[in-house]
Scaffold this active site. Structure first.
Site, mmCIF file in Angstrom:
data_model
loop_
_atom_site.group_PDB
_atom_site.id
_atom_site.type_symbol
_atom_site.label_atom_id
_atom_site.label_comp_id
_atom_site.label_asym_id
_atom_site.label_seq_id
_atom_site.Cartn_x
_atom_site.Cartn_y
_atom_site.Cartn_z
ATOM 1 C CG ASP A 262 -2.152 0.954 0.941
ATOM 2 O OD1 ASP A 262 -2.115 1.724 -0.046
ATOM 3 O OD2 ASP A 262 -3.113 0.939 1.739
HETATM 4 C C1 BGC Z 1 -4.962 3.471 0.359
HETATM 5 C C2 BGC Z 1 -5.223 2.438 -0.714
HETATM 6 C C3 BGC Z 1 -5.092 3.053 -2.083
HETATM 7 C C4 BGC Z 1 -3.728 3.706 -2.209
HETATM 8 C C5 BGC Z 1 -3.467 4.315 -3.582
HETATM 9 C C6 BGC Z 1 -3.711 4.289 0.107
HETATM 10 O O1 BGC Z 1 -3.657 5.384 0.950
HETATM 11 O O2 BGC Z 1 -4.874 2.824 1.616
HETATM 12 O O3 BGC Z 1 -6.481 1.880 -0.547
HETATM 13 O O4 BGC Z 1 -5.299 2.080 -3.065
HETATM 14 O O5 BGC Z 1 -3.622 4.721 -1.234
HETATM 15 O O6 BGC Z 1 -4.225 5.424 -3.816
#
Ligand code: BGC
Length: 742
Positions: A262
């Protein structure tokens, strides 16, 4: 490209080029002209690594994607196409209701169509991977990301996980569709206290029985990517959890796709206190099986020195690079780096009337009628009754929720617009009454500039004017529709809250409206189950509308005026009071259950100052008309391995209007070697029960459906006495018992 050719390509890459494939950056990195000041410097990586990077995060539109891809491919070297990934969580341009609303439809087949549509739009716009579905099971409404989940039940969540992944990927075989990246592996939804980015700690049987099934269902549906969670599970950050990523995901479930971290979660391994520094973090994540580093400097700067030090072998980097290259190859990027996307296709496929129609259908199926005293709903269309539509969501287009990042609120049909189609102009007055929220600090803490806050908080004189006009309009009306709810920024990522009520200014307005003595229909916008206790008290009817998507206004109006008989059923319990959290229907039996314990008075499992159960339980929702569930019957009272028991229940609709019933089947294992939940959903059927007709709903139950996970994470079925419970929600069921013989 043939596999042998792809292997040759891998073998011809330099170490740096391979590492590049394992790095994902966001759009601004490819546009920065001055690297000494740009995002590279902030992140601490070189322009060279940007040039070699393998994938891009959240860049949208065919035009921009073509431009970046062309620029990238024009660079010297192997020029491997970039992969474009983004958060297409519940729609691309056509935004559907939030997943918590989709959960309330209990209609995975319709949800699958929405994800097919989202894939078609995203494909036209040049996207290749969707960071969705988010299948994290949720028990705690304080966590803002319950918005992105389909709810609290592992079986229901698994049905939706399957639908969403299959929807996204259904076009892949014909060279269309997009790849689904299921997230956040694993158990992100169990963060303690509902506080964002906090830790999750749980028993192995709980993990396997409740939290893992929806990820597994997504993998079984063919999801080609998995995203880790930002959090720790039982003390180990999910982004470096070898057991989760290697033993469970790859070995036990056979996943051979790409794992991505993530956002910055590899870098955060140091913050967690799991890695000493960026380099150590890079080692631990790659070693655990994370192929792509999203938006952190760790792989870019750390992998080469790790190899030189001999801590890491090149074969580890090769494995990860191979998986990324294979995904690019499976998508046909080497043959067509734009995968058929174009502005013409966008014009043809985005926001079409058929997609909007589906958004309307899904919108109305997601809304849950929670109260309808004295049959105040449905209202008669084009009658002489005067309607006052009051509240900050009466004519508001920001009804898409926090994760609709590709959608444009300008495309939203407001409640006013939807309701106007059913009411003659003279009989409809619309007044805002108050702002959604009037807390300046809230906006500042949410990252809004102080000088922009005035845009959303009216000055005192305007607020008074809005209020007075609303009260006057309501006083003059025959019926009031109050449209209120959470601000978009109050839920979603980093939207944890302890107070789950309407902002005070809205509640005050509703209280005042209630003193007018008119029938009140409250419509609530929210990204979570709010505490509706006060709203219920003030209203004759209440509709939970979630963030309903771009067709929200039409969807609501169809319900209010009865062209659609509401069918939504909650997929997450609604608390009576915040401090009941976490609250969910399938909790374990205690030794002193409030209702059946032989202990009386004080010494039972309950709160002394609030009800033990929720205000509205899992599976709850009303429809117009009425229904009778007759006593369920089973064909056998005892079965053996290899046999099954058939339960049938007659569902009668004595009213003069058709209704959709979601007939829910639960079971309870009366004695097991690991204590079992009081109830567990094992099946449901969503059926139309025609007016004045009775239908017979039949379920087949096999022994393998009655097992559980023990403390070693093994699935076992134990013989014994079982109860099957059927009904219209988890709290109103009728039971029959049978034995599973040894
Ligand atoms: C979130 C994810 C997301 C990623 C990319 C993160 O802050 O937890 O769910 O896919 O950002 O935008």
């Amino acid at each position: 490209m043939k596999k042998t050719k792809l292997k040759e390509l891998l073998n011809s890459l330099t170490l740096e080029e391979k590492i590049g494939q394992l790095i994902q950056l966001s759009g601004e990195f490819y546009n920065a002209s001055d690297i000494s000041l740009g995002p590279q410097r902030k992140l601490g990586i070189t322009q060279r690594m940007v040039d070699l990077s393998g994938s891009v995060l959240n860049v949208t539109g065919a035009k921009e994607i073509h431009r970046l891809q062309q620029k990238h491919l024009a660079k010297k070297g192997h020029a491997i196409p970039l992969l474009f990934m983004s958060d297409i969580v519940y729609g691309y341009k056509t935004v559907y209701p939030i997943p918590l609303g989709m959960g309330a439809t209990w209609n995975p087949a319709l949800v699958k169509k929405a994800y097919e549509n989202a894939a078609e739009e995203a494909y036209a716009g040049g996207q290749q991977v969707a960071f969705a579905p988010m299948v994290d099971l949720v028990h705690d409404a304080r966590w803002g990301r319950v918005l992105e989940s389909t709810g609290e039940d592992p079986y229901l969540n698994s049905c939706f996980a399957n639908a969403m992944v299959s929807g996204f990927q259904s076009g892949l075989e014909d060279g269309k569709g997009i790849v689904s990246c299921v997230k956040h592996f694993a158990a992100y939804g169990a963060v303690e206290g509902g506080r964002e980015y906090n830790s999750a700690d749980m028993s192995i049987s709980n993990l396997f029985q409740n939290y893992l099934p929806s990820y597994k269902a997504a993998i079984q549906a063919g999801a080609k990517m998995v995203m880790t969670s930002l959090t720790t599970l039982n003390g180990v950050p999910a982004t470096a959890d070898k057991w989760l990523l290697n033993n469970i995901l790859r070995k036990s479930w056979g996943f051979d796709g790409v794992v991505i971290s993530d956002y910055a979660s590899i870098y955060e391994l140091t913050q967690h206190g799991f890695a000493l520094n960026d380099q150590d973090a890079a080692y631990k994540a790659l070693d655990a099986g994370v192929d792509i580093d999203m938006k952190s400097p760790c792989y870019a700067n750390g992998l080469k020195p790790l190899l030189e030090d001999g801590r890491l072998s090149e074969s580890k980097i090769d494995e990860a690079t191979w998986r990324v290259l294979s995904l690019k190859n499976d998508l046909g990027l080497f043959e067509d780096p734009f995968r058929g996307s174009s502005e013409e296709l966008e014009n043809q496929d985005l926001l079409t009337s058929s997609k909007r129609k589906l958004a309307r259908e899904l919108g109305r199926e997601s809304m849950v009628l929670l109260k309808n005293d004295n049959k105040v709903l449905p209202l008669k269309a084009h009658s002489n009754r005067k309607i006052a539509l009051i509240g900050p969501y009466a004519d508001e287009q920001s009804m898409l929720g926090l994760w609709a990042i590709h959608g444009d609120t300008k495309n939203t049909v407001t409640f006013k617009a939807g309701i106007s189609e059913y009411v003659d102009t003279d009989n409809l007055v619309v007044e805002k009454g108050t702002d959604i929220i009037r807390d300046k600090d809230f906006f500042i803490h949410s990252g809004r500039d102080e000088d922009r806050v005035e845009c959303v908080i009216s000055d005192a004189a305007t607020e008074k004017l809005n209020h007075d006009r609303a009260i006057a309009a309501a006083a003059d009306a025959d019926v009031i529709i109050f449209a209120g709810g959470e601000h978009t920024l109050q839920s979603g990522e980093a939207g944890s809250r302890t107070k789950l009520r309407l902002p005070d200014n809205q509640q005050k307005l509703l209280n005042e409206l209630a003193t007018l003595g008119k029938p009140i229909i409250s419509v609530i916008i929210s990204g979570r189950p709010l505490v509706l206790t006060d709203i219920i008290a003030d209203s004759d009817a209440v509709i939970e509308a979630w963030f309903p998507g771009i067709e929200g206004g039409h969807a609501l109006a169809d319900i209010v005026f009865g062209t659609y008989n509401p069918s939504g059923r909650l997929s997450m319990s609604m608390p009576y009071v915040e401090s009941q959290a976490p609250i969910y229907y399938n909790h374990l039996s205690t030794g002193r259950p409030q209702k059946t314990s032989q202990h009386v008075g004080r010494f039972v499992s309950r709160y002394t100052d609030a009800p033990t159960g929720p205000l509205f339980s899992f599976g709850y929702g009303l429809s117009y008309g009425s229904v009778i569930y007759h006593k369920p019957k089973i064909d056998k009272t005892s079965i053996k391995e290899g046999e099954s028991v058939t339960l049938s229940v007659a569902v009668e609709n004595p009213s003069k209007i058709d209704r959709t019933e979601t007939v829910q089947l639960y079971f309870h294992d009366e004695a097991a070697s690991v204590v079992q939940p009081v109830k567990r959903l094992i099946n449901f059927k969503r059926e139309i029960v025609p007016a004045e007709k009775t239908i017979n709903v039949v379920f087949e139950v096999k022994p393998k459906m009655l097992g559980f996970y023990n403390q070693l994470g093994e699935y076992i079925v134990e013989p014994g006495k079982f109860e099957l419970m059927v009904g219209q929600n988890s709290n109103e069921t009728q039971a029959v018992k049978f034995y599973l013989e040894d």
